[in-house]
Design a protein around this motif. Structure first.
Motif, PDB file in Angstrom:
ATOM      1  N   PRO A   1       0.817  -1.211   0.000  1.00 14.42           N
ATOM      2  CA  PRO A   1       0.000   0.000   0.000  1.00 14.42           C
ATOM      3  C   PRO A   1       0.853   1.265   0.000  1.00 14.42           C
ATOM      4  O   PRO A   1       0.513   2.253  -0.656  1.00 14.42           O
ATOM      5  CB  PRO A   1      -0.820  -0.134   1.290  1.00 14.42           C
ATOM      6  N   ARG A   2       1.971   1.219   0.693  1.00 14.66           N
ATOM      7  CA  ARG A   2       2.860   2.382   0.706  1.00 14.66           C
ATOM      8  C   ARG A   2       3.372   2.692  -0.709  1.00 14.66           C
ATOM      9  O   ARG A   2       3.420   3.854  -1.133  1.00 14.66           O
ATOM     10  CB  ARG A   2       4.033   2.123   1.651  1.00 14.66           C
ATOM     11  N   ASP A   3       3.729   1.634  -1.451  1.00 14.17           N
ATOM     12  CA  ASP A   3       4.185   1.812  -2.836  1.00 14.17           C
ATOM     13  C   ASP A   3       3.061   2.371  -3.714  1.00 14.17           C
ATOM     14  O   ASP A   3       3.282   3.245  -4.560  1.00 14.17           O
ATOM     15  CB  ASP A   3       4.643   0.481  -3.431  1.00 14.17           C
ATOM     16  N   GLN A   4       1.866   1.855  -3.518  1.00 16.02           N
ATOM     17  CA  GLN A   4       0.732   2.289  -4.333  1.00 16.02           C
ATOM     18  C   GLN A   4       0.381   3.752  -4.054  1.00 16.02           C
ATOM     19  O   GLN A   4       0.044   4.506  -4.974  1.00 16.02           O
ATOM     20  CB  GLN A   4      -0.460   1.374  -4.082  1.00 16.02           C
ATOM     21  N   VAL A   5       0.438   4.130  -2.789  1.00 15.27           N
ATOM     22  CA  VAL A   5       0.166   5.525  -2.437  1.00 15.27           C
ATOM     23  C   VAL A   5       1.206   6.436  -3.080  1.00 15.27           C
ATOM     24  O   VAL A   5       0.890   7.531  -3.555  1.00 15.27           O
ATOM     25  CB  VAL A   5       0.135   5.695  -0.908  1.00 15.27           C
ATOM     26  N   ARG A   6       2.451   5.973  -3.140  1.00 19.65           N
ATOM     27  CA  ARG A   6       3.492   6.769  -3.796  1.00 19.65           C
ATOM     28  C   ARG A   6       3.163   6.950  -5.284  1.00 19.65           C
ATOM     29  O   ARG A   6       3.325   8.042  -5.844  1.00 19.65           O
ATOM     30  CB  ARG A   6       4.843   6.081  -3.627  1.00 19.65           C
ATOM     31  N   ALA A   7       2.673   5.890  -5.929  1.00 19.58           N
ATOM     32  CA  ALA A   7       2.304   5.984  -7.346  1.00 19.58           C
ATOM     33  C   ALA A   7       1.132   6.943  -7.543  1.00 19.58           C
ATOM     34  O   ALA A   7       1.091   7.699  -8.523  1.00 19.58           O
ATOM     35  CB  ALA A   7       1.947   4.600  -7.889  1.00 19.58           C
ATOM     36  N   LEU A   8       0.191   6.922  -6.617  1.00 19.73           N
ATOM     37  CA  LEU A   8      -0.938   7.852  -6.700  1.00 19.73           C
ATOM     38  C   LEU A   8      -0.469   9.295  -6.487  1.00 19.73           C
ATOM     39  O   LEU A   8      -0.961  10.213  -7.151  1.00 19.73           O
ATOM     40  CB  LEU A   8      -1.997   7.476  -5.672  1.00 19.73           C
ATOM     41  N   SER A   9       0.469   9.489  -5.582  1.00 23.13           N
ATOM     42  CA  SER A   9       1.032  10.820  -5.372  1.00 23.13           C
ATOM     43  C   SER A   9       1.679  11.336  -6.650  1.00 23.13           C
ATOM     44  O   SER A   9       1.488  12.496  -7.042  1.00 23.13           O
ATOM     45  CB  SER A   9       2.072  10.788  -4.249  1.00 23.13           C
ATOM     46  N   ASP A  10       2.445  10.468  -7.305  1.00 21.79           N
ATOM     47  CA  ASP A  10       3.106  10.861  -8.555  1.00 21.79           C
ATOM     48  C   ASP A  10       2.076  11.222  -9.621  1.00 21.79           C
ATOM     49  O   ASP A  10       2.244  12.201 -10.358  1.00 21.79           O
ATOM     50  CB  ASP A  10       4.000   9.732  -9.056  1.00 21.79           C
ATOM     51  N   ALA A  11       1.003  10.427  -9.719  1.00 19.96           N
ATOM     52  CA  ALA A  11      -0.025  10.698 -10.721  1.00 19.96           C
ATOM     53  C   ALA A  11      -0.733  12.020 -10.437  1.00 19.96           C
ATOM     54  O   ALA A  11      -1.041  12.789 -11.356  1.00 19.96           O
ATOM     55  CB  ALA A  11      -1.034   9.550 -10.767  1.00 19.96           C
TER      56      ALA A  11
END
Length: 286
Positions: free
Chosen positions: A191-201
């Motif tokens: 989830p931490r990785d996914q949240v980072r990807a959402l932040s980038d988007a």
């Protein structure tokens, strides 16, 4: 004619769009057809899997069908499809069937389809990337935060467009009859990785906040709908049929979570990343 049931769902919408893009005659079925947005040329009909008799018009002239799982009426729905002339069924199922964890939801649908005499293919995705929109969308939109009880647990989020692409290949091509395709995303992510990807988007920070399982369950109940219905399962207070769960240690379960090449093997191109999913859906998080 190809009938797509559950056409308003994440995967169903993609199946409709990809079939239409391939130039196929498509009929999209939903309990609430007024809510469907479909490509030009796609026929929209009302039908309810819980009321098989309501599907008579939807099944007329259909020879292939994408089937959303509804175990309570699967036998009747499949029988009606077969009687109407359906010859091939692609079923949305779950990787939990392969793991021996699902015996009373997707599995009975698979059994009904296999017993029908139709050509069949089962799609067995594991983790849906789209679940993060259901679970995290409200708090990201309002607070730019995700609260999770296991922020470092790693899974294999799968883009619904890839699940659909494998289903479309099975609906349109040969060589898929009798296959159950286990589907995953291409990389292990927390989830931490996914949240980072959402932040980038999004182009701005989304925080992740670790909470207890009890608090996570409370938050899911507050969301209501699908999140509330699955809150106990998503937070570990409930599992698939407990007596059926194979005896594995947490380390053994972790070792079994590996990316599979199925999407690329069936479609000829690599599976989409979660970062791609985040970019595709970024508007829903704003």
């Amino acid at each position: 004619m190809i009938l797509v049931t559950g056409a308003s769902g994440f995967v169903g919408r993609e199946v409709v769009a990809q079939l239409a893009a391939a130039g196929e005659r498509v009929r999209a079925m939903s309990r609430n057809p007024s809510r469907l947005s479909v490509p030009d040329g796609v026929e929209v009909v009302r039908g309810d899997l819980l009321e098989p008799s309501s599907m008579a018009a939807a099944l007329t002239g259909v020879d292939r069908m994408y089937l959303f799982p509804e175990p309570r009426t699967a036998v009747e729905v499949v029988a009606a499809a077969r009687a109407a002339g359906v010859e091939r069924i692609v079923t949305l199922s779950s990787g939990a069937v392969t793991a021996g964890l699902d015996t009373d939801y997707q599995y009975p649908v698979e059994q009904a389809v296999e017993a029908s005499g139709c050509e069949w293919t089962h799609l067995r995705p594991g983790e849906f990337a789209s679940n993060t929109l259901r679970l995290w969308g409200p708090s990201i939109r309002t607070e730019r935060v995700v609260r999770h009880h296991q922020p470092d647990w790693r899974g294999l989020p799968t883009h619904e467009a890839d699940i659909a692409a494998v289903g479309v290949a099975a609906l349109l091509g040969d060589g898929h009859h009798g296959r159950a395709y286990d589907l995953t995303g291409p990389e292990r992510l927390s989830p931490r990785d996914q949240v980072r990807a959402l932040s980038d988007a999004l182009g701005e920070e989304v925080r992740i906040e670790e909470v207890t399982a009890e608090r996570a369950r409370e938050l899911l109940h507050e969301l209501g709908g699908w999140a509330a219905e699955n809150a106990d399962f998503l937070t570990g207070f409930e599992s698939y049929s407990p007596s059926e769960i194979p005896d594995h240690t947490p380390e053994e379960w972790d070792a079994m979570i590996v990316p599979l090449p199925t999407v690329e093997e069936v479609t000829g191109r690599p599976a989409r990343t979660y970062a791609q999913w985040a970019r595709d859906h970024v508007g829903s998080f704003r």
